[in-house]
Design a protein around this motif. Structure first.
Motif, PDB file in Angstrom:
ATOM      1  N   UNK A   1       6.111 -87.525  37.443  1.00  0.00           N
ATOM      2  CA  UNK A   1       6.215 -88.210  38.738  1.00  0.00           C
ATOM      3  C   UNK A   1       5.010 -89.125  38.950  1.00  0.00           C
ATOM      4  N   UNK A   2       3.809 -88.633  38.622  1.00  0.00           N
ATOM      5  CA  UNK A   2       2.607 -89.459  38.767  1.00  0.00           C
ATOM      6  C   UNK A   2       2.674 -90.698  37.875  1.00  0.00           C
ATOM      7  N   UNK A   3       3.099 -90.518  36.645  1.00  0.00           N
ATOM      8  CA  UNK A   3       3.183 -91.643  35.710  1.00  0.00           C
ATOM      9  C   UNK A   3       4.239 -92.651  36.164  1.00  0.00           C
ATOM     10  N   UNK A   4       5.373 -92.179  36.675  1.00  0.00           N
ATOM     11  CA  UNK A   4       6.416 -93.092  37.154  1.00  0.00           C
ATOM     12  C   UNK A   4       5.913 -93.894  38.351  1.00  0.00           C
ATOM     13  N   UNK A   5       5.261 -93.236  39.295  1.00  0.00           N
ATOM     14  CA  UNK A   5       4.715 -93.944  40.444  1.00  0.00           C
ATOM     15  C   UNK A   5       3.594 -94.881  40.000  1.00  0.00           C
ATOM     16  N   UNK A   6       2.777 -94.445  39.054  1.00  0.00           N
ATOM     17  CA  UNK A   6       1.723 -95.304  38.520  1.00  0.00           C
ATOM     18  C   UNK A   6       2.304 -96.562  37.897  1.00  0.00           C
TER      19      UNK A   6
ATOM     20  N   UNK B   1      -6.235 -87.391  34.948  1.00  0.00           N
ATOM     21  CA  UNK B   1      -7.097 -86.210  34.935  1.00  0.00           C
ATOM     22  C   UNK B   1      -6.176 -85.000  34.831  1.00  0.00           C
ATOM     23  N   UNK B   2      -6.204 -84.296  33.705  1.00  0.00           N
ATOM     24  CA  UNK B   2      -5.268 -83.182  33.529  1.00  0.00           C
ATOM     25  C   UNK B   2      -5.624 -81.996  34.431  1.00  0.00           C
TER      26      UNK B   2
ATOM     27  N   UNK C   1      -7.545 -77.572  39.994  1.00  0.00           N
ATOM     28  CA  UNK C   1      -6.791 -78.723  40.496  1.00  0.00           C
ATOM     29  C   UNK C   1      -5.585 -79.036  39.620  1.00  0.00           C
ATOM     30  N   UNK C   2      -4.561 -79.578  40.255  1.00  0.00           N
ATOM     31  CA  UNK C   2      -3.413 -80.087  39.511  1.00  0.00           C
ATOM     32  C   UNK C   2      -3.770 -81.467  38.952  1.00  0.00           C
ATOM     33  N   UNK C   3      -2.911 -81.996  38.108  1.00  0.00           N
ATOM     34  CA  UNK C   3      -3.148 -83.315  37.509  1.00  0.00           C
ATOM     35  C   UNK C   3      -3.230 -84.395  38.575  1.00  0.00           C
ATOM     36  N   UNK C   4      -3.985 -85.434  38.248  1.00  0.00           N
ATOM     37  CA  UNK C   4      -4.225 -86.548  39.159  1.00  0.00           C
ATOM     38  C   UNK C   4      -4.319 -87.814  38.320  1.00  0.00           C
ATOM     39  N   UNK C   5      -3.743 -88.909  38.815  1.00  0.00           N
ATOM     40  CA  UNK C   5      -3.805 -90.176  38.114  1.00  0.00           C
ATOM     41  C   UNK C   5      -4.738 -91.114  38.870  1.00  0.00           C
ATOM     42  N   UNK C   6      -5.829 -91.529  38.218  1.00  0.00           N
ATOM     43  CA  UNK C   6      -6.816 -92.408  38.837  1.00  0.00           C
ATOM     44  C   UNK C   6      -6.393 -93.861  38.579  1.00  0.00           C
ATOM     45  N   UNK C   7      -6.374 -94.651  39.658  1.00  0.00           N
ATOM     46  CA  UNK C   7      -5.906 -96.029  39.591  1.00  0.00           C
ATOM     47  C   UNK C   7      -6.872 -96.939  40.350  1.00  0.00           C
ATOM     48  N   UNK C   8      -6.639 -98.244  40.239  1.00  0.00           N
ATOM     49  CA  UNK C   8      -7.350 -99.242  41.042  1.00  0.00           C
ATOM     50  C   UNK C   8      -6.324-100.153  41.696  1.00  0.00           C
ATOM     51  N   UNK C   9      -6.626-100.584  42.936  1.00  0.00           N
ATOM     52  CA  UNK C   9      -5.734-101.523  43.601  1.00  0.00           C
ATOM     53  C   UNK C   9      -5.963-102.933  43.054  1.00  0.00           C
ATOM     54  N   UNK C  10      -5.356-103.918  43.689  1.00  0.00           N
ATOM     55  CA  UNK C  10      -5.396-105.290  43.182  1.00  0.00           C
ATOM     56  C   UNK C  10      -6.783-105.931  43.194  1.00  0.00           C
TER      57      UNK C  10
END
Length: 144
Positions: A102-107, A121-122, A127-136
């Motif tokens: 779900x995180x990867x699809x939303x990413x 971050x596995x 903690x559960x997995x987390x996907x670190x991103x940057x905005x525009x």
């Protein structure tokens, strides 16, 4: 006892409208109506002195529950990691591979809007997995 107050989250950025419209897409927020007497934000913006044009923009939760996000133009660019960031709750209640999917699809959806995927971050013992991103404009946020 402190009084509960509404919160607005303010972002310093170079292009307020661009960043605001990105966050509208991320969160399902909307651009508030223009000030009274103006048919559009473009009309309002055009009424301002040149130095104030394109200097700010906002987006809001259409349900009125979440905080208003305000974006203001500043002359300096982002230099270091944010001290505060948003956690976008994309995988609440999910664990393991289902959460990561779900995180990867939303990413991937957000990358198509101009975001940058930094790292997954596995899950660990706390903690559960987390996907670190940057905005525009390079502001970090997490999909969790």
């Amino acid at each position: 006892m402190a009084t509960v107050r509404q919160v607005q989250i303010t972002f310093d950025c170079a292009e307020p409208e661009r960043v605001a419209r990105f966050w509208c897409e991320v969160l399902g927020y909307v651009v508030p109506p223009p000030p009274e007497g103006f048919a559009s934000w473009a009309d309002y913006n055009g009424s301002l002195p040149p130095e104030q044009q394109d200097a700010a923009f906002a987006c809001a939760d259409p349900s009125g529950v979440g905080p208003r996000l305000f974006f203001q133009r500043v002359p300096e660019g982002k230099v270091v990691k944010n001290r505060v960031h948003l956690d976008v709750r994309a995988g609440t209640g999910l664990v393991g591979e289902e959460r990561v999917a779900v995180l990867e699809a939303e990413g991937a959806r957000l990358v198509a809007l101009g975001a940058t995927r930094l790292e997954l971050l596995p899950a660990d013992e706390e903690n559960e997995s987390c996907l670190v991103m940057q905005d525009v404009e390079g502001n970090e946020f997490c999909l969790d």
